[in-house]
Design a protein around this motif. Structure first.
Motif, PDB file in Angstrom:
ATOM      1  N   LEU A 118     -50.771  99.252  21.418  1.00 27.97           N
ATOM      2  CA  LEU A 118     -51.387  98.129  21.975  1.00 27.97           C
ATOM      3  C   LEU A 118     -50.226  96.973  21.038  1.00 27.97           C
ATOM      4  N   ILE A 119     -50.006  95.358  21.570  1.00 34.32           N
ATOM      5  CA  ILE A 119     -48.873  94.768  21.199  1.00 34.32           C
ATOM      6  C   ILE A 119     -49.311  93.682  21.099  1.00 34.32           C
ATOM      7  N   GLY A 120     -48.937  92.740  19.779  1.00 44.02           N
ATOM      8  CA  GLY A 120     -49.136  91.361  19.826  1.00 44.02           C
ATOM      9  C   GLY A 120     -47.881  89.770  19.703  1.00 44.02           C
ATOM     10  N   ALA A 121     -47.675  89.324  20.580  1.00 42.86           N
ATOM     11  CA  ALA A 121     -46.749  88.966  20.989  1.00 42.86           C
ATOM     12  C   ALA A 121     -47.130  87.355  20.913  1.00 42.86           C
ATOM     13  N   ASP A 122     -46.168  86.270  20.108  1.00 43.98           N
ATOM     14  CA  ASP A 122     -46.192  85.400  19.324  1.00 43.98           C
ATOM     15  C   ASP A 122     -45.788  84.769  19.951  1.00 43.98           C
ATOM     16  N   VAL A 123     -46.006  83.619  21.715  1.00 43.01           N
ATOM     17  CA  VAL A 123     -45.015  83.138  22.547  1.00 43.01           C
ATOM     18  C   VAL A 123     -44.834  81.936  22.193  1.00 43.01           C
ATOM     19  N   ALA A 124     -43.172  81.847  22.385  1.00 42.86           N
ATOM     20  CA  ALA A 124     -42.761  80.026  22.640  1.00 42.86           C
ATOM     21  C   ALA A 124     -41.789  79.745  23.274  1.00 42.86           C
ATOM     22  N   LYS A 125     -40.876  78.506  23.800  1.00 43.72           N
ATOM     23  CA  LYS A 125     -41.211  78.022  24.933  1.00 43.72           C
ATOM     24  C   LYS A 125     -39.191  79.098  24.706  1.00 43.72           C
ATOM     25  N   ALA A 126     -38.363  79.184  23.671  1.00 46.27           N
ATOM     26  CA  ALA A 126     -37.102  79.793  24.489  1.00 46.27           C
ATOM     27  C   ALA A 126     -37.572  81.322  23.052  1.00 46.27           C
ATOM     28  N   GLU A 127     -38.696  81.369  22.922  1.00 45.27           N
ATOM     29  CA  GLU A 127     -38.729  82.883  21.799  1.00 45.27           C
ATOM     30  C   GLU A 127     -39.947  83.253  21.566  1.00 45.27           C
ATOM     31  N   ALA A 180     -53.006  81.576  23.594  1.00 47.68           N
ATOM     32  CA  ALA A 180     -52.673  81.031  25.360  1.00 47.68           C
ATOM     33  C   ALA A 180     -51.913  79.347  24.628  1.00 47.68           C
ATOM     34  N   THR A 181     -50.769  79.515  25.561  1.00 46.12           N
ATOM     35  CA  THR A 181     -49.865  78.244  24.879  1.00 46.12           C
ATOM     36  C   THR A 181     -49.992  77.050  26.717  1.00 46.12           C
ATOM     37  N   ASN A 182     -49.700  76.385  26.413  1.00 44.53           N
ATOM     38  CA  ASN A 182     -49.360  75.563  27.535  1.00 44.53           C
ATOM     39  C   ASN A 182     -48.949  76.025  29.201  1.00 44.53           C
ATOM     40  N   VAL A 183     -47.831  76.804  29.541  1.00 45.22           N
ATOM     41  CA  VAL A 183     -47.239  77.413  30.242  1.00 45.22           C
ATOM     42  C   VAL A 183     -45.834  78.586  29.975  1.00 45.22           C
ATOM     43  N   PHE A 184     -45.727  78.936  28.065  1.00 48.64           N
ATOM     44  CA  PHE A 184     -44.516  78.931  28.145  1.00 48.64           C
ATOM     45  C   PHE A 184     -45.064  80.481  27.213  1.00 48.64           C
ATOM     46  N   HIS A 185     -46.351  81.785  28.055  1.00 51.19           N
ATOM     47  CA  HIS A 185     -47.371  82.503  28.037  1.00 51.19           C
ATOM     48  C   HIS A 185     -47.581  83.456  29.799  1.00 51.19           C
ATOM     49  N   VAL A 186     -47.286  82.264  30.676  1.00 49.77           N
ATOM     50  CA  VAL A 186     -47.548  83.177  32.055  1.00 49.77           C
ATOM     51  C   VAL A 186     -46.293  84.388  32.208  1.00 49.77           C
ATOM     52  N   LEU A 187     -44.818  83.963  31.915  1.00 53.12           N
ATOM     53  CA  LEU A 187     -44.043  84.433  32.386  1.00 53.12           C
ATOM     54  C   LEU A 187     -43.982  86.099  31.987  1.00 53.12           C
ATOM     55  N   ILE A 222     -55.771  85.052  24.424  1.00 54.84           N
ATOM     56  CA  ILE A 222     -56.579  84.787  22.892  1.00 54.84           C
ATOM     57  C   ILE A 222     -56.552  83.516  23.062  1.00 54.84           C
ATOM     58  N   ASP A 223     -57.089  83.015  23.224  1.00 51.92           N
ATOM     59  CA  ASP A 223     -58.044  81.289  22.835  1.00 51.92           C
ATOM     60  C   ASP A 223     -57.324  80.905  21.952  1.00 51.92           C
ATOM     61  N   GLY A 224     -56.200  79.837  21.368  1.00 50.93           N
ATOM     62  CA  GLY A 224     -56.105  78.827  20.027  1.00 50.93           C
ATOM     63  C   GLY A 224     -56.695  78.837  18.518  1.00 50.93           C
ATOM     64  N   LEU A 225     -57.664  78.343  19.310  1.00 50.57           N
ATOM     65  CA  LEU A 225     -58.588  78.300  17.955  1.00 50.57           C
ATOM     66  C   LEU A 225     -59.454  79.476  17.336  1.00 50.57           C
ATOM     67  N   ARG A 226     -59.914  80.253  18.559  1.00 51.23           N
ATOM     68  CA  ARG A 226     -60.204  81.729  17.755  1.00 51.23           C
ATOM     69  C   ARG A 226     -59.057  82.153  17.329  1.00 51.23           C
ATOM     70  N   LEU A 227     -57.864  82.506  17.875  1.00 54.28           N
ATOM     71  CA  LEU A 227     -56.875  83.177  16.863  1.00 54.28           C
ATOM     72  C   LEU A 227     -57.021  82.369  15.287  1.00 54.28           C
TER      73      LEU A 227
END
Length: 316
Positions: free
Chosen positions: A9-18, A56-63, A78-83
Motif C-alpha cells: 500500500l502507498i499513501g501519496a500527498d499531492v501538491a502542485k510541485a511535489e 482528491a485535489t483540483n487537478v494536481f493528482h490527475v497525472l 479519497i475525498d478531502g473532507l472525509r480525510l
C-alpha cells in the motif's frame, strides 16, 4: 497451503510541485517532483501492482493517478473532507505533507475493503467537465458583479456592456459543450433529458456527463454520486435533522435546483411540489426533493435509452 501475501500500500500527498509518499513496506518518506518523468521513474521501481491512495485535489493528482493506473496499479481517490474527519477521529494534530501521506496510508490500510477503486473516465469526459466548471465560474462572477454594481447608477452603462460580453462568452461555452456532446455521441442522451420539464441544455449536458462517468447499479447510486442523497442521524428515540450529503459536484446540484424552480410551475410537476409543501417541507426542501426526482427520471431515461412521456410521473 497457499502463502498469504500482504498487500503493498502507498499513501501519496499531492501538491502542485511535489509528491510526498509513504509506503507500507518502508518507514522512509519519498519525495519527488509532480511531473511525468519523475513519476514514471518512481512507478517503475515498484515490484508488482500496489494500491495507491491520494487525496482528491483540483487537478494536481490527475497525472499520478493516470500514470499509476496505466501501469496496472489500483488507485483510490479519497475525498478531502472525509480525510479531514478521519484525522480528527484518530486525534491527529499535525498537518504536514508527510503526515498527510501517512494518514492516507493508514486510511487505505483500514478502509480499503469498503472503498471503490478509481477508474478512468471515458474519452471526452474531461473536456465537457472542464467547460461546465468554467461556465459555473462565469455565472457566479456575473451574479456577483451584477449585485455589487447595481448600487452604482453612474456605472450602469459600463456594467451593462461588461455583463453583455460575459453573456456572450457564456453562449460560446454553451456552444462548445453541445459540440463536445455531439463529438462523444452523447447528444441523443442529452436530448432525452431535455424532454423533462425544467431541464435545459446545460443541465441535460451535466446529467448526461455524470451518467457516463461510471456504471451506476441503481438510481440511488446515481443520486448519491451527485450528492443529493440524504444523511440520516438517528439513535434510539433521537431523530436528528436530515440533510443532503453534498458529496458530488455542487454545480450539478445548483442546476437541478434551478430546473426544479421552473418545473414546479408546470402542470406535470406542480402537484408533486404542492404535496411536498403540504407535508411540511420548506420551499427550498420541496425544490430539492423535486430536483432529486428530476435526476431520478433522467437516470431512468438514460439507463433504458427511452424517451420521456410528459404525464407519466405526475402522481409519482
Amino acid at each position: 497451503m497457499a502463502m498469504h501475501v500482504e498487500a503493498r500500500l502507498i499513501g501519496a500527498d499531492v501538491a502542485k510541485a511535489e509528491l510526498v509518499i509513504r509506503q507500507s513496506w518502508s518507514s522512509d518518506v519519498v519525495k519527488l517532483s509532480n511531473e511525468r518523468k519523475a513519476i514514471d521513474r518512481y512507478l517503475k521501481t515498484l515490484a508488482g501492482p500496489v494500491c495507491l491512495a491520494v487525496e482528491a485535489t483540483n487537478v494536481f493528482h490527475v497525472l499520478l493517478v493516470e500514470r499509476a493506473h496505466a501501469l496496472g496499479h489500483s488507485i483510490y481517490v479519497i475525498d478531502g473532507l472525509r480525510l479531514k474527519r478521519y484525522r480528527e477521529s484518530i486525534g491527529g494534530r499535525a498537518k504536514t505533507d508527510a503526515s498527510d501521506a501517512a494518514l492516507l496510508l493508514r486510511y487505505l490500510t483500514h478502509e480499503k475493503s469498503d472503498l471503490r477503486a478509481w477508474t478512468p473516465p471515458p474519452a471526452g469526459y474531461a473536456t465537457v467537465q472542464r467547460l461546465l466548471r468554467r461556465r459555473a465560474v462565469l455565472v457566479q462572477a456575473q451574479t456577483t458583479l451584477r449585485q455589487s454594481l447595481q448600487c452604482l447608477p453612474e456605472l450602469k452603462t459600463s456594467t451593462r456592456a461588461m455583463l453583455a460580453k460575459m453573456a456572450h462568452l457564456q453562449h460560446l461555452i454553451d456552444q462548445r459543450v453541445q459540440k463536445a456532446l455531439l463529438h462523444q455521441g452523447w447528444n441523443a442522451d442529452a436530448r432525452r433529458c431535455e424532454g423533462i420539464e425544467g431541464i435545459g441544455p446545460v443541465t441535460a449536458a451535466a446529467l448526461t456527463l455524470i451518467f457516463h462517468r461510471g456504471a451506476f447499479k441503481s438510481a440511488d447510486a446515481y443520486i448519491a454520486f451527485i450528492g443529493m442523497d440524504v444523511r440520516v442521524r438517528e439513535s434510539g428515540t433521537f431523530s436528528g435533522r436530515r440533510k443532503l450529503t453534498k458529496k458530488g459536484d455542487p454545480e450539478l446540484r445548483r442546476l437541478l435546483y434551478m430546473a426544479a424552480m421552473t418545473a414546479c410551475r408546470s402542470s406535470t410537476w406542480k402537484p408533486f411540489y404542492e404535496r411536498a409543501m403540504a407535508r411540511g417541507l420548506t420551499r427550498i426542501q420541496a425544490l430539492v426533493a423535486l430536483g432529486r426526482k428530476l435526476a431520478r427520471i433522467a437516470f431512468a431515461l438514460l439507463k433504458n435509452q427511452s424517451n420521456y412521456r410528459a404525464k407519466a410521473h405526475q402522481m409519482a
